[in-house]
Design a protein around this motif. Structure first.
Motif, mmCIF file in Angstrom:
data_model
loop_
_atom_site.group_PDB
_atom_site.id
_atom_site.type_symbol
_atom_site.label_atom_id
_atom_site.label_comp_id
_atom_site.label_asym_id
_atom_site.label_seq_id
_atom_site.Cartn_x
_atom_site.Cartn_y
_atom_site.Cartn_z
ATOM 1 N N UNK A 251 0.749 -1.045 0.159
ATOM 2 C CA UNK A 251 0.197 0.217 -0.128
ATOM 3 C C UNK A 251 1.337 0.839 -0.247
ATOM 4 N N UNK A 252 0.688 1.992 -0.862
ATOM 5 C CA UNK A 252 1.527 3.016 -1.170
ATOM 6 C C UNK A 252 0.916 4.399 -0.551
ATOM 7 N N UNK A 253 1.232 5.224 0.403
ATOM 8 C CA UNK A 253 0.421 6.304 1.040
ATOM 9 C C UNK A 253 1.374 7.463 0.864
ATOM 10 N N UNK A 254 0.605 8.984 1.047
ATOM 11 C CA UNK A 254 1.279 10.069 0.443
ATOM 12 C C UNK A 254 0.547 11.153 0.954
ATOM 13 N N UNK A 255 0.635 12.184 1.183
ATOM 14 C CA UNK A 255 -0.020 13.134 1.223
ATOM 15 C C UNK A 255 -0.455 14.512 0.795
ATOM 16 N N UNK A 256 -1.672 14.641 0.349
ATOM 17 C CA UNK A 256 -2.319 16.220 -0.054
ATOM 18 C C UNK A 256 -2.094 17.012 0.374
ATOM 19 N N UNK A 264 -1.882 5.902 -2.952
ATOM 20 C CA UNK A 264 -1.836 5.946 -4.441
ATOM 21 C C UNK A 264 -1.850 4.673 -4.355
ATOM 22 N N UNK A 265 -1.796 3.568 -4.563
ATOM 23 C CA UNK A 265 -1.153 2.233 -4.716
ATOM 24 C C UNK A 265 -1.880 1.203 -4.294
ATOM 25 N N UNK A 266 -2.218 0.049 -4.427
ATOM 26 C CA UNK A 266 -2.301 -0.929 -3.536
ATOM 27 C C UNK A 266 -2.456 -2.424 -4.292
ATOM 28 N N UNK A 267 -1.282 -3.495 -4.296
ATOM 29 C CA UNK A 267 -1.286 -4.162 -4.770
ATOM 30 C C UNK A 267 -0.962 -5.753 -4.335
ATOM 31 N N UNK A 268 -1.517 -7.003 -5.465
ATOM 32 C CA UNK A 268 -1.016 -7.910 -4.527
ATOM 33 C C UNK A 268 0.282 -8.782 -5.640
ATOM 34 N N UNK A 269 1.216 -9.095 -4.985
ATOM 35 C CA UNK A 269 2.180 -10.379 -6.194
ATOM 36 C C UNK A 269 2.694 -11.563 -5.309
#
Length: 306
Positions: A251-256, A264-269
């Motif tokens: 899970x990629x998080x950032x601030x506005x 900004x991104x949620x992925x499964x690998x």
């Protein structure tokens, strides 16, 4: 859970007191009272425990609506219309779905073994997978989504296995304030929880591939984005480099600009223990192998800033 157990114990004690001093018995309590004032206050594990205490509670605890409500409160993504219908078609409806999806696989003991009924065993591969994902921060739902992934095309079978919940330029802004400062990674590691349930609609099977809490939290040195990683390490094909398969969720998080947290991104690998990405075809094979759910290996939480 302790609070729910306490409520159940208090209610049982009250009924026992009536039996001792007033001549009443548990069976004299109207089933509607038990269902509406006691069982509806319990979470899934506590409700399952209550069902083991008597034949009457077992019958009352098996009501489909109870387990439907528990599934919806535990995983808001299950309220999606297609999932509501699909869960109702499981062998025991929402009760079966809950037992397969809770707890996450990483919470199982390393020596835990499963029967054939707990594995994905088919003569044919599933034609699609459904992902039901719920992300919480400090106990508040910040993101929930259901994604359908086809599994029959050559592109899926030959490409590295990856399921993305968001399109490349999509951003989900939440009402949660983005933590800044040196302790941001520490706050996220303690307050973030995630559930990623993978469902085979054809076989009516489900499993939760998340570690529930992060196994690592890292801040990117240039962008300042924080990558929160969840993972489950499970057994694959013995005697090979893929004997253990790691299902990683990032899970990629950032601030506005206004200081709110953005997803900004949620992925499964899927990776083997050599760090090689598995393709879609190999990933499905691991989901189907008898050994796949026989053991879950706990991962160690690491917090760093890179």
């Amino acid at each position: 859970m302790a609070d729910c157990s306490s409520k159940l114990s208090d209610s049982t004690a009250a009924i026992s007191t009536v039996d001792e001093y007033g001549g009443a018995t548990f069976s004299t309590v109207h089933p509607d009272i038990i269902q509406t004032h006691i069982l509806t206050r319990l979470d899934g594990p506590t409700l399952a425990s209550a069902a083991c205490t008597s034949s009457q509670l077992h019958a009352l605890s098996c009501q489909e609506k109870l387990w439907t409500d528990i599934c919806h409160s535990t995983w808001p993504s299950t309220t999606a219309p297609r999932l509501r219908h699909l869960i109702s078609t499981f062998p025991d409806g929402p009760r079966s779905f809950f037992s397969e999806s809770f707890p996450p696989l990483s919470d199982l003991e390393p020596t835990t073994t499963t029967t054939a009924s707990n594995t994905w065993r088919y003569h044919h591969r599933p034609s699609e997978l459904i992902s039901a994902v719920d992300i919480y921060y400090r106990g508040k739902l910040m993101f929930s989504k259901v994604v359908e992934t086809e599994t029959v095309s050559g592109w899926f079978r030959c490409s590295p296995f990856r399921i993305d919940l968001l399109e490349p330029k999509d951003v989900v802004t939440t009402p949660i304030r983005y933590p800044n400062g040196d302790n941001a990674c520490g706050q996220l590691s303690e307050e973030f929880t995630l559930s990623w349930i993978v469902i085979d609609p054809r076989g009516r099977r489900a499993m939760n591939l998340s570690s529930h809490r992060p196994v690592s939290v890292q801040r990117h040195w240039l962008s300042g984005e924080v990558h929160v990683r969840f993972a489950s390490v499970l057994t694959g094909e013995r005697g090979s480099s893929s004997e253990y398969v790691q299902w990683g969720i990032v899970v990629t998080c950032g601030g506005s600009d206004s200081g709110d947290m953005q997803v900004r991104e949620v992925s499964l690998l899927a990776e083997d223990m050599d760090g090689m990405h598995l393709n879609g075809g190999d990933s499905l094979e691991h989901l189907q192998k008898d050994e796949f759910l026989t053991r879950a290996v706990d991962t160690t939480l690491t917090i760093s800033s890179s």
